[in-house]
Design a protein around this motif. Structure first.
Motif, PDB file in Angstrom:
ATOM      1  N   ASN A   1     -59.220 -58.733 101.806  1.00 15.55           N
ATOM      2  CA  ASN A   1     -58.942 -58.264 103.243  1.00 15.55           C
ATOM      3  C   ASN A   1     -60.288 -57.924 103.983  1.00 15.55           C
ATOM      4  OD1 ASN A   1     -56.302 -59.239 102.772  1.00 15.55           O
ATOM      5  ND2 ASN A   1     -55.647 -57.456 102.080  1.00 15.55           N
ATOM      6  N   LEU A   2     -60.469 -58.384 105.036  1.00 14.26           N
ATOM      7  CA  LEU A   2     -61.491 -57.853 105.849  1.00 14.26           C
ATOM      8  C   LEU A   2     -61.030 -56.945 106.900  1.00 14.26           C
ATOM      9  CD1 LEU A   2     -63.061 -59.998 104.211  1.00 14.26           C
ATOM     10  CD2 LEU A   2     -64.573 -60.427 106.205  1.00 14.26           C
ATOM     11  N   VAL A   3     -61.764 -56.099 107.600  1.00 20.80           N
ATOM     12  CA  VAL A   3     -61.412 -55.311 108.593  1.00 20.80           C
ATOM     13  C   VAL A   3     -61.077 -55.890 109.976  1.00 20.80           C
ATOM     14  CG1 VAL A   3     -62.721 -53.277 107.759  1.00 20.80           C
ATOM     15  CG2 VAL A   3     -63.892 -54.997 109.529  1.00 20.80           C
ATOM     16  N   ASP A   4     -61.676 -57.260 110.087  1.00 19.08           N
ATOM     17  CA  ASP A   4     -61.230 -57.725 111.204  1.00 19.08           C
ATOM     18  C   ASP A   4     -59.877 -58.649 111.074  1.00 19.08           C
ATOM     19  OD1 ASP A   4     -61.856 -59.732 109.611  1.00 19.08           O
ATOM     20  OD2 ASP A   4     -63.332 -60.999 110.925  1.00 19.08           O
ATOM     21  N   GLY A   5     -59.126 -58.505 109.869  1.00 18.84           N
ATOM     22  CA  GLY A   5     -57.781 -59.189 109.883  1.00 18.84           C
ATOM     23  C   GLY A   5     -57.914 -60.538 108.804  1.00 18.84           C
ATOM     24  N   THR A   6     -59.349 -60.959 108.698  1.00 21.46           N
ATOM     25  CA  THR A   6     -59.448 -62.142 107.899  1.00 21.46           C
ATOM     26  C   THR A   6     -59.135 -61.717 106.537  1.00 21.46           C
ATOM     27  OG1 THR A   6     -61.502 -62.695 109.378  1.00 21.46           O
ATOM     28  CG2 THR A   6     -61.441 -63.789 107.266  1.00 21.46           C
ATOM     29  N   GLU A   7     -58.476 -62.874 105.752  1.00 22.17           N
ATOM     30  CA  GLU A   7     -58.317 -62.967 104.298  1.00 22.17           C
ATOM     31  C   GLU A   7     -59.191 -63.855 103.734  1.00 22.17           C
ATOM     32  OE1 GLU A   7     -54.102 -63.239 103.590  1.00 22.17           O
ATOM     33  OE2 GLU A   7     -53.578 -62.031 105.178  1.00 22.17           O
ATOM     34  N   GLN A   8     -60.077 -63.424 102.871  1.00 20.61           N
ATOM     35  CA  GLN A   8     -60.994 -64.502 102.218  1.00 20.61           C
ATOM     36  C   GLN A   8     -60.711 -64.424 100.736  1.00 20.61           C
ATOM     37  OE1 GLN A   8     -64.894 -63.392 103.299  1.00 20.61           O
ATOM     38  NE2 GLN A   8     -64.623 -63.562 105.345  1.00 20.61           N
ATOM     39  N   ARG A   9     -61.383 -65.052 100.139  1.00 26.45           N
ATOM     40  CA  ARG A   9     -60.981 -65.326  98.518  1.00 26.45           C
ATOM     41  C   ARG A   9     -62.283 -65.237  97.806  1.00 26.45           C
ATOM     42  NH1 ARG A   9     -56.695 -64.594 100.691  1.00 26.45           N
ATOM     43  NH2 ARG A   9     -55.211 -65.871 101.268  1.00 26.45           N
ATOM     44  N   ALA A  10     -62.459 -64.960  96.606  1.00 31.74           N
ATOM     45  CA  ALA A  10     -63.682 -64.630  95.909  1.00 31.74           C
ATOM     46  C   ALA A  10     -63.213 -65.212  94.398  1.00 31.74           C
ATOM     47  CB  ALA A  10     -64.147 -63.422  95.737  1.00 31.74           C
ATOM     48  N   ILE A  11     -64.102 -65.942  93.797  1.00 32.93           N
ATOM     49  CA  ILE A  11     -63.664 -66.580  92.347  1.00 32.93           C
ATOM     50  C   ILE A  11     -64.840 -66.295  91.440  1.00 32.93           C
ATOM     51  CG2 ILE A  11     -63.293 -68.678  91.185  1.00 32.93           C
ATOM     52  CD1 ILE A  11     -62.729 -68.909  94.791  1.00 32.93           C
ATOM     53  N   PHE A  12     -64.526 -65.406  90.505  1.00 27.16           N
ATOM     54  CA  PHE A  12     -65.458 -65.202  89.528  1.00 27.16           C
ATOM     55  C   PHE A  12     -65.263 -65.883  88.133  1.00 27.16           C
ATOM     56  CE2 PHE A  12     -64.623 -61.407  92.271  1.00 27.16           C
ATOM     57  CZ  PHE A  12     -65.814 -60.991  92.470  1.00 27.16           C
ATOM     58  N   ALA A  13     -66.283 -66.080  87.449  1.00 24.16           N
ATOM     59  CA  ALA A  13     -66.101 -66.610  85.915  1.00 24.16           C
ATOM     60  C   ALA A  13     -65.684 -65.308  85.228  1.00 24.16           C
ATOM     61  CB  ALA A  13     -67.343 -67.166  85.378  1.00 24.16           C
ATOM     62  N   VAL A  14     -64.809 -65.267  84.080  1.00 23.76           N
ATOM     63  CA  VAL A  14     -64.588 -64.131  83.351  1.00 23.76           C
ATOM     64  C   VAL A  14     -65.884 -63.467  82.868  1.00 23.76           C
ATOM     65  CG1 VAL A  14     -62.299 -64.947  82.821  1.00 23.76           C
ATOM     66  CG2 VAL A  14     -64.323 -65.502  81.091  1.00 23.76           C
ATOM     67  N   ASP A  15     -67.099 -64.001  82.739  1.00 21.50           N
ATOM     68  CA  ASP A  15     -68.037 -63.220  82.594  1.00 21.50           C
ATOM     69  C   ASP A  15     -68.652 -62.278  83.459  1.00 21.50           C
ATOM     70  OD1 ASP A  15     -69.386 -65.237  83.878  1.00 21.50           O
ATOM     71  OD2 ASP A  15     -70.607 -65.992  82.113  1.00 21.50           O
ATOM     72  N   GLY A  16     -68.037 -62.523  84.804  1.00 27.57           N
ATOM     73  CA  GLY A  16     -68.753 -61.818  85.791  1.00 27.57           C
ATOM     74  C   GLY A  16     -69.450 -62.653  86.955  1.00 27.57           C
ATOM     75  N   THR A  17     -69.851 -63.806  86.646  1.00 25.07           N
ATOM     76  CA  THR A  17     -70.427 -64.754  87.603  1.00 25.07           C
ATOM     77  C   THR A  17     -69.829 -64.988  88.784  1.00 25.07           C
ATOM     78  OG1 THR A  17     -71.725 -65.867  85.693  1.00 25.07           O
ATOM     79  CG2 THR A  17     -71.727 -66.793  87.842  1.00 25.07           C
ATOM     80  N   LEU A  18     -70.403 -64.714  89.997  1.00 25.49           N
ATOM     81  CA  LEU A  18     -69.712 -65.014  91.354  1.00 25.49           C
ATOM     82  C   LEU A  18     -69.608 -66.657  91.433  1.00 25.49           C
ATOM     83  CD1 LEU A  18     -67.856 -64.034  93.748  1.00 25.49           C
ATOM     84  CD2 LEU A  18     -70.226 -63.818  94.901  1.00 25.49           C
ATOM     85  N   ARG A  19     -68.610 -67.212  91.308  1.00 27.83           N
ATOM     86  CA  ARG A  19     -68.879 -68.875  91.465  1.00 27.83           C
ATOM     87  C   ARG A  19     -68.360 -69.381  92.926  1.00 27.83           C
ATOM     88  NH1 ARG A  19     -65.592 -71.015  86.096  1.00 27.83           N
ATOM     89  NH2 ARG A  19     -67.768 -70.738  84.447  1.00 27.83           N
ATOM     90  N   GLN A  20     -67.561 -68.550  93.621  1.00 26.16           N
ATOM     91  CA  GLN A  20     -66.937 -69.311  95.126  1.00 26.16           C
ATOM     92  C   GLN A  20     -66.782 -67.983  96.061  1.00 26.16           C
ATOM     93  OE1 GLN A  20     -66.247 -72.585  96.370  1.00 26.16           O
ATOM     94  NE2 GLN A  20     -67.977 -72.992  95.089  1.00 26.16           N
TER      95      GLN A  20
END
Length: 409
Positions: free
Chosen positions: A229-248
């Motif tokens: 949740n961002l302060v401007d009201g935007t709801e974003q998504r983050a996808i991580f691999a279980v090893d911690g790599t940020l994928r998306q």
């Protein structure tokens, strides 16, 4: 904007022809909600619009076996939460029950009540067990016997959370995503493998924008999806691999949201829900975790919540529709569903099974429908105030007979 309450006869005919209903059940007009009195508690009823059998399973007050339903609402937890255990012998209600209320999963008779701190979800392949996260521990808990076995005790973390609210285990029930505050104050998430008693590396949530509201493991247990949740009201998504790599990172607002995870026909992990951003605003979409590819599944409409808890039927999404029936009827180019629950194939062919008219008048969060199917998809639990805004919110279960035909199993 004011919409007309009536539409020309030709448009109404077109809307009726556009409805797709499997089998020989009467289809009815979308949103017509034929008049029907509130069914009696535990007495079978039939939806006159779809021909589907359903049962009201709660009423305010004492139900027996220590189970007491609140006067305002008494319901299952959420659309993406698994209400039934693996063999459907138990059904749990968590809202308005002053704890956890367990019913017989087929007769809906009250069985027992438990007070359990933290957050618990059914283990998908073990009918007797729930996975619980509370404070500084992860445990396996048997509701019938009230036995609890701790599988992880945190020493470097506090405030462990299973989600919260939107967390589910992997399809095999072995992995979960746990949010926590590390002793140095960092907000982190990590995967935990229950069978192997293995904790995966911390993922620092400060590396992505916004405040994390919830995280969940993916169906195969290989990724973690977090809601930002961002302060401007935007709801974003983050996808991580279980090893911690940020994928998306999906930076479009709520694209999608109020959804659930499943496997697509090709084995890809997908998130299915309602988009609130162009170019597919207010359509139900699926989005692939590996690369963010989006496929629209419905027309513009009033879809509110999506559930993929029918784990044995991963190709079917169960969608709760809200909205105003008059408004929807005045827009034949919209998805023709309102105040009802449907099952929708996620393969993009827009194949639909209409399930039940909810007669649920918009009022507040607790009165939202939040439909969620049983693991085999033969039952769907949903909430309704039965057309009385601010009135008691009851729980209902619809019963689905799936035709044994190629492409419909």
């Amino acid at each position: 904007m004011t919409f007309p309450r009536l539409i020309p006869a030709l448009l109404l005919m077109a809307a009726l022809l556009a409805l797709h209903t499997a089998g020989n059940r009467p289809s009815g007009a979308a949103g017509t909600e034929p008049a029907m009195d509130l069914p009696a508690y535990l007495k079978p009823a039939t939806d006159p619009a779809t021909g589907i059998r359903f049962t009201r399973i709660t009423q305010p007050g004492a139900l027996g076996s220590g189970i007491v339903c609140g006067k305002i609402y008494c319901s299952h937890r959420y659309s993406s939460a698994q209400a039934w255990n693996a063999d459907q012998s138990l059904l749990v209600l968590m809202n308005g029950c002053n704890g956890m209320c367990f019913l017989d999963g087929k007769t809906y008779l009250p069985l027992f009540h438990r007070n359990k701190s933290g957050e618990c979800e059914w283990r998908p392949r073990n009918a007797e067990m729930m996975i619980c996260v509370d404070g500084q521990k992860i445990s396996i808990w048997a509701p019938r016997t009230n036995r609890e076995d701790i599988v992880y005790s945190a020493t470097k973390y506090r405030d462990l959370e299973f989600g919260p609210s939107k967390g589910n285990p992997s399809r095999d029930g072995n992995r979960i995503a746990v949010r926590a505050t590390r002793n140095d104050g960092a907000a982190v998430v990590f995967a935990y493998d229950i069978d192997r008693r293995l904790k995966y590396p911390d993922i620092d949530l400060a590396q992505v924008a916004g405040t994390t509201s919830s995280c969940t493991i993916s169906p195969l247990g290989e990724n973690i999806l977090c809601f930002q949740n961002l302060v401007d009201g935007t709801e974003q998504r983050a996808i991580f691999a279980v090893d911690g790599t940020l994928r998306q990172t999906w930076k479009d607002h709520h694209r999608p949201g109020h959804g659930d995870l499943t496997l697509d026909a090709d084995g890809s992990e997908i998130y299915v829900g309602t988009s609130k951003s162009a170019p597919d605003k207010y359509q139900v979409i699926k989005r692939r975790l590996s690369d963010g590819k989006v496929t629209s599944l419905t027309k513009y409409g009033e879809a509110e919540h999506t559930s993929l808890r029918a784990l044995d039927r991963p190709e079917w999404a169960f969608i709760s529709y809200g909205g105003n029936p008059d408004e929807v009827r005045s827009h034949p180019d919209w998805a023709p569903y309102t105040r009802e629950v449907i099952a929708l194939r996620v393969d993009g062919r827009q194949e639909v099974r209409r399930i039940v008219q909810t007669r649920n008048a918009p009022f507040d969060y607790w009165s939202e429908t939040h439909a969620s199917p049983s693991p085999d998809g033969s039952q769907v639990i949903w909430s309704s105030n039965w057309g009385v805004p601010g009135g008691p919110v009851y729980e209902f279960v619809a019963h689905i007979d799936w035709p044994q035909q190629p492409g419909l199993n």
